[in-house]
Design a protein around this motif. Structure first.
Motif, short mmCIF file in Angstrom:
data_model
loop_
_atom_site.label_atom_id
_atom_site.label_comp_id
_atom_site.label_asym_id
_atom_site.label_seq_id
_atom_site.Cartn_x
_atom_site.Cartn_y
_atom_site.Cartn_z
N ASP A 222 -62.25 -20.35 32.53
CA ASP A 222 -62.10 -21.13 31.28
C ASP A 222 -63.45 -21.34 30.61
N GLN B 24 -64.63 -20.03 26.95
CA GLN B 24 -65.23 -20.92 25.95
C GLN B 24 -66.54 -20.31 25.43
N ASP C 1 -65.55 -17.56 23.08
CA ASP C 1 -65.05 -18.11 21.82
C ASP C 1 -66.17 -18.71 20.97
N SER C 2 -67.22 -19.21 21.63
CA SER C 2 -68.36 -19.82 20.93
C SER C 2 -69.42 -18.79 20.53
#
Length: 73
Positions: A21, A25, A28-29
């Motif tokens: 996870d 993240q 995604d960032s």
């Protein structure tokens, strides 16, 4: 145990249930362009000084002054 993204010794991301996870993240960032594969040998995946590690149950808030690359205006 939860995992989080760190810059040196400072937690900069929220605690998430799994290491995967945290990698998602980071993807995604836009800190990384691909999630590393466990059985592949590779070089530096995260920018220098960033790392993912297990955190204690004690929750600490991310640094409020830190911004993800897509949040900087």
């Amino acid at each position: 145990m939860p995992y989080a993204l760190f810059n040196r010794d400072r937690q900069i991301g929220p605690g998430l249930p799994t290491e995967a996870d945290v990698w998602k993240q980071a993807l995604d960032s836009r800190l990384i362009s691909d999630i590393p594969v466990a059985d592949e040998a590779g070089g530096q995946v995260l920018p220098a000084h960033y790392h993912v590690k297990e955190i204690r149950e004690e929750r600490c808030a991310p640094d409020p002054d830190w911004k993800l690359p897509d949040e900087i205006s």
